[in-house]
Design a protein around this motif. Structure first.
Motif, PDB file in Angstrom:
ATOM      1  N   TYR A 186      72.142  38.862  67.092  1.00 51.78           N
ATOM      2  CA  TYR A 186      72.693  40.131  67.569  1.00 51.78           C
ATOM      3  C   TYR A 186      72.724  41.107  66.407  1.00 51.78           C
ATOM      4  CZ  TYR A 186      76.168  43.641  68.871  1.00 51.78           C
ATOM      5  OH  TYR A 186      76.819  44.830  69.106  1.00 51.78           O
ATOM      6  N   VAL A 187      72.166  42.275  66.608  1.00 53.46           N
ATOM      7  CA  VAL A 187      72.141  43.316  65.565  1.00 53.46           C
ATOM      8  C   VAL A 187      72.869  44.552  66.088  1.00 53.46           C
ATOM      9  CG1 VAL A 187      70.706  44.802  64.132  1.00 53.46           C
ATOM     10  CG2 VAL A 187      69.938  42.475  64.671  1.00 53.46           C
ATOM     11  N   ASN A 188      73.935  44.927  65.406  1.00 54.89           N
ATOM     12  CA  ASN A 188      74.664  46.144  65.759  1.00 54.89           C
ATOM     13  C   ASN A 188      74.078  47.299  64.934  1.00 54.89           C
ATOM     14  OD1 ASN A 188      76.577  48.293  65.954  1.00 54.89           O
ATOM     15  ND2 ASN A 188      78.135  46.807  66.580  1.00 54.89           N
ATOM     16  N   GLN A 189      73.488  48.256  65.613  1.00 54.40           N
ATOM     17  CA  GLN A 189      72.795  49.352  64.938  1.00 54.40           C
ATOM     18  C   GLN A 189      73.629  50.638  64.850  1.00 54.40           C
ATOM     19  OE1 GLN A 189      68.689  49.941  66.259  1.00 54.40           O
ATOM     20  NE2 GLN A 189      68.759  47.980  67.319  1.00 54.40           N
ATOM     21  N   LYS A 190      74.919  50.536  65.175  1.00 58.32           N
ATOM     22  CA  LYS A 190      75.758  51.736  65.233  1.00 58.32           C
ATOM     23  C   LYS A 190      75.772  52.500  63.911  1.00 58.32           C
ATOM     24  CE  LYS A 190      80.401  53.359  66.344  1.00 58.32           C
ATOM     25  NZ  LYS A 190      81.786  52.979  66.762  1.00 58.32           N
ATOM     26  N   LYS A 191      76.027  51.790  62.789  1.00 61.07           N
ATOM     27  CA  LYS A 191      76.104  52.475  61.499  1.00 61.07           C
ATOM     28  C   LYS A 191      74.760  53.059  61.094  1.00 61.07           C
ATOM     29  CE  LYS A 191      80.020  49.895  59.618  1.00 61.07           C
ATOM     30  NZ  LYS A 191      80.499  49.005  58.526  1.00 61.07           N
ATOM     31  N   ALA A 192      73.701  52.329  61.376  1.00 61.84           N
ATOM     32  CA  ALA A 192      72.366  52.829  61.030  1.00 61.84           C
ATOM     33  C   ALA A 192      72.065  54.116  61.792  1.00 61.84           C
ATOM     34  CB  ALA A 192      71.309  51.772  61.339  1.00 61.84           C
ATOM     35  N   MET A 193      72.453  54.147  63.056  1.00 62.76           N
ATOM     36  CA  MET A 193      72.238  55.351  63.865  1.00 62.76           C
ATOM     37  C   MET A 193      73.068  56.514  63.342  1.00 62.76           C
ATOM     38  SD  MET A 193      69.997  54.559  66.205  1.00 62.76           S
ATOM     39  CE  MET A 193      70.180  55.736  67.546  1.00 62.76           C
ATOM     40  N   GLU A 194      74.313  56.218  62.945  1.00 62.82           N
ATOM     41  CA  GLU A 194      75.183  57.270  62.416  1.00 62.82           C
ATOM     42  C   GLU A 194      74.617  57.833  61.123  1.00 62.82           C
ATOM     43  OE1 GLU A 194      78.930  55.355  62.080  1.00 62.82           O
ATOM     44  OE2 GLU A 194      79.480  55.638  64.200  1.00 62.82           O
ATOM     45  N   ASN A 195      74.075  56.967  60.273  1.00 60.98           N
ATOM     46  CA  ASN A 195      73.484  57.418  59.010  1.00 60.98           C
ATOM     47  C   ASN A 195      72.277  58.324  59.249  1.00 60.98           C
ATOM     48  OD1 ASN A 195      75.352  56.008  57.486  1.00 60.98           O
ATOM     49  ND2 ASN A 195      74.047  54.201  57.264  1.00 60.98           N
ATOM     50  N   GLU A 196      71.621  58.148  60.381  1.00 61.62           N
ATOM     51  CA  GLU A 196      70.467  58.971  60.727  1.00 61.62           C
ATOM     52  C   GLU A 196      70.888  60.237  61.477  1.00 61.62           C
ATOM     53  OE1 GLU A 196      67.245  58.607  59.973  1.00 61.62           O
ATOM     54  OE2 GLU A 196      67.760  56.869  58.721  1.00 61.62           O
ATOM     55  N   GLY A 197      72.195  60.369  61.710  1.00 58.93           N
ATOM     56  CA  GLY A 197      72.684  61.559  62.373  1.00 58.93           C
ATOM     57  C   GLY A 197      72.795  61.463  63.880  1.00 58.93           C
ATOM     58  N   TYR A 198      72.671  60.237  64.400  1.00 61.13           N
ATOM     59  CA  TYR A 198      72.762  60.055  65.857  1.00 61.13           C
ATOM     60  C   TYR A 198      74.141  59.532  66.235  1.00 61.13           C
ATOM     61  CZ  TYR A 198      67.658  60.321  65.854  1.00 61.13           C
ATOM     62  OH  TYR A 198      66.361  60.739  65.692  1.00 61.13           O
ATOM     63  N   GLU A 199      74.670  60.059  67.311  1.00 56.71           N
ATOM     64  CA  GLU A 199      75.908  59.545  67.867  1.00 56.71           C
ATOM     65  C   GLU A 199      75.610  59.063  69.295  1.00 56.71           C
ATOM     66  OE1 GLU A 199      80.456  60.946  69.011  1.00 56.71           O
ATOM     67  OE2 GLU A 199      79.221  62.196  67.690  1.00 56.71           O
ATOM     68  N   VAL A 200      75.718  57.774  69.504  1.00 53.50           N
ATOM     69  CA  VAL A 200      75.364  57.178  70.800  1.00 53.50           C
ATOM     70  C   VAL A 200      76.605  57.047  71.668  1.00 53.50           C
ATOM     71  CG1 VAL A 200      74.390  55.162  71.974  1.00 53.50           C
ATOM     72  CG2 VAL A 200      73.446  55.913  69.771  1.00 53.50           C
ATOM     73  N   GLU A 201      76.508  57.540  72.882  1.00 53.92           N
ATOM     74  CA  GLU A 201      77.598  57.400  73.834  1.00 53.92           C
ATOM     75  C   GLU A 201      77.021  56.835  75.132  1.00 53.92           C
ATOM     76  OE1 GLU A 201      81.364  59.994  75.628  1.00 53.92           O
ATOM     77  OE2 GLU A 201      79.851  60.939  74.345  1.00 53.92           O
ATOM     78  N   ILE A 202      77.642  55.774  75.638  1.00 51.09           N
ATOM     79  CA  ILE A 202      77.153  55.115  76.849  1.00 51.09           C
ATOM     80  C   ILE A 202      78.062  55.446  78.026  1.00 51.09           C
ATOM     81  CG2 ILE A 202      76.689  52.879  77.938  1.00 51.09           C
ATOM     82  CD1 ILE A 202      76.007  51.786  75.179  1.00 51.09           C
ATOM     83  N   PHE A 203      77.471  55.883  79.111  1.00 48.00           N
ATOM     84  CA  PHE A 203      78.222  56.197  80.329  1.00 48.00           C
ATOM     85  C   PHE A 203      77.943  55.112  81.369  1.00 48.00           C
ATOM     86  CE2 PHE A 203      77.645  60.196  78.181  1.00 48.00           C
ATOM     87  CZ  PHE A 203      78.859  60.857  78.353  1.00 48.00           C
ATOM     88  N   ARG A 204      78.986  54.682  82.061  1.00 46.53           N
ATOM     89  CA  ARG A 204      78.845  53.687  83.125  1.00 46.53           C
ATOM     90  C   ARG A 204      79.459  54.221  84.411  1.00 46.53           C
ATOM     91  NH1 ARG A 204      79.875  50.641  78.460  1.00 46.53           N
ATOM     92  NH2 ARG A 204      78.263  49.046  78.065  1.00 46.53           N
ATOM     93  N   ALA A 205      78.849  53.885  85.521  1.00 42.03           N
ATOM     94  CA  ALA A 205      79.386  54.299  86.817  1.00 42.03           C
ATOM     95  C   ALA A 205      80.736  53.623  87.049  1.00 42.03           C
ATOM     96  CB  ALA A 205      78.412  53.906  87.933  1.00 42.03           C
ATOM     97  N   ASP A 206      81.567  54.261  87.830  1.00 45.63           N
ATOM     98  CA  ASP A 206      82.852  53.661  88.194  1.00 45.63           C
ATOM     99  C   ASP A 206      82.612  52.306  88.854  1.00 45.63           C
ATOM    100  OD1 ASP A 206      84.080  55.943  87.282  1.00 45.63           O
ATOM    101  OD2 ASP A 206      84.298  56.849  89.280  1.00 45.63           O
ATOM    102  N   GLY A 207      83.339  51.311  88.399  1.00 49.08           N
ATOM    103  CA  GLY A 207      83.160  49.964  88.940  1.00 49.08           C
ATOM    104  C   GLY A 207      82.097  49.159  88.222  1.00 49.08           C
ATOM    105  N   SER A 208      81.422  49.754  87.234  1.00 43.45           N
ATOM    106  CA  SER A 208      80.363  49.054  86.479  1.00 43.45           C
ATOM    107  C   SER A 208      80.790  48.816  85.032  1.00 43.45           C
ATOM    108  CB  SER A 208      79.058  49.866  86.512  1.00 43.45           C
ATOM    109  OG  SER A 208      78.617  50.067  87.829  1.00 43.45           O
ATOM    110  N   GLU A 209      82.078  48.513  84.863  1.00 38.79           N
ATOM    111  CA  GLU A 209      82.613  48.388  83.501  1.00 38.79           C
ATOM    112  C   GLU A 209      82.000  47.242  82.695  1.00 38.79           C
ATOM    113  OE1 GLU A 209      85.198  46.311  86.497  1.00 38.79           O
ATOM    114  OE2 GLU A 209      84.397  48.346  86.279  1.00 38.79           O
ATOM    115  N   ASP A 210      81.384  46.255  83.380  1.00 38.68           N
ATOM    116  CA  ASP A 210      80.778  45.137  82.656  1.00 38.68           C
ATOM    117  C   ASP A 210      79.267  45.280  82.497  1.00 38.68           C
ATOM    118  OD1 ASP A 210      83.162  43.699  82.284  1.00 38.68           O
ATOM    119  OD2 ASP A 210      83.081  42.916  84.336  1.00 38.68           O
TER     120      ASP A 210
END
Length: 283
Positions: free
Chosen positions: A180-204
């Motif tokens: 498992y590779v978490n790329q959050k910090k790498a994306m932030e260093n490149e200037g990207y902010e990732v936000e994930i949207f899920r439909a109601d009832g699709s929390e998993d």
């Protein structure tokens, strides 16, 4: 007369036909099969069905028969193992079909599965292992330089295991992992902010991704999945190599050279592919 029909039109050389007539006619008059079995040209397994569709399973078995001898078909299990193989060709499902088909083809007396594989996905490995285990015809596994992880899972179900006798040959890695590779910090260093949207009832939905931290609950689920997969893996190897394994050491996921593998009972003998074919010929 129980031989091939001799009537009808033929595209055949006249001189050859004359020679064959001198052999065939005396045999027919004597009440024998007109074509001695030693003279017959093996037709092989038809590679087209009744509707003239190409049959890749039959083609593979014909190729395997040519690679072997005296009815022993040599199947290749090369490269990383996955359900559908590379770009949808081959793969574990296809290999299982080939092994199952070999059991109903009269020309095939036994199988050798020559493996050079680093292993593969957990998904569908059992299909190949079960096909080998359930084969009504003898199956000999041959370690062609490398047989690791999923390859051992499958080949351990063979009636006998032969391993290449060389300093580089290896077998083992009886274990399970996930990277498992978490790329959050790498994306932030490149200037990207990732936000994930899920439909109601699709929390998993897609909780295991490269951008969100793993929850303790998800970590526990992953660990349980890995443990369950390892339990199945070890169970198959124990059953397939029952009475031959000398130590539980092999279940640490270590790789072993040929002489170590032999002493630990992972394989039955060291030798060449020719030796594996000879072993397959023995009942």
């Amino acid at each position: 007369m129980n031989a091939e029909t001799l009537s009808g039109l033929w595209y055949i050389d006249e001189l050859y036909a004359g020679r064959m007539r001198n052999i065939i006619l005396p045999r027919i008059h004597a009440g024998f099969d007109p074509i001695p079995s030693t003279m017959r040209i093996a037709a092989g397994i038809p590679i087209y069905d009744q509707e003239e569709n190409f049959d890749p399973v039959a083609w593979t078995l014909n190729k395997a028969l040519k690679a072997g001898s005296d009815g022993v078909a040599v199947l290749s299990l090369n490269g990383a193992m996955s359900r559908f193989g590379v770009c949808g060709t081959g793969g574990n499902e296809f290999m299982a079909q080939v092994i199952e088909r070999a059991n109903i083809e009269p020309e095939i007396k036994a199988l050798v599965i020559s493996a050079h594989t680093p292993g593969g996905t957990v998904d569908s490995t059992e299909l190949v292992a079960n096909a080998i285990r359930d084969s009504r015809k003898k199956v000999v596994g041959y370690v062609n330089g490398l047989c690791a992880s999923a390859g051992v899972f499958a080949l351990s179900q063979a009636d006998e295991m032969v391993m290449e006798n060389s300093v580089s040959a290896e077998i083992g890695s009886i274990g399970v992992l996930m990277v498992y590779v978490n790329q959050k910090k790498a994306m932030e260093n490149e200037g990207y902010e990732v936000e994930i949207f899920r439909a109601d009832g699709s929390e998993d939905k897609a909780r295991l991704n490269a951008y969100e931290p793993l929850t303790e609950e998800l970590r526990a689920e992953i660990q349980q999945d890995l443990n369950d997969a390892r339990k199945a893996f070890v169970g198959y190897v124990r059953r397939g190599r029952a009475g031959r394994l000398k130590s539980d050491e092999v279940f640490s996921a270590k790789m072993y050279k040929s002489k170590q593998a032999l002493s630990l009972g992972l394989v039955d003998r060291l030798g060449t592919l020719a030796d594996a074919i000879k072993a397959a010929k023995k009942s």
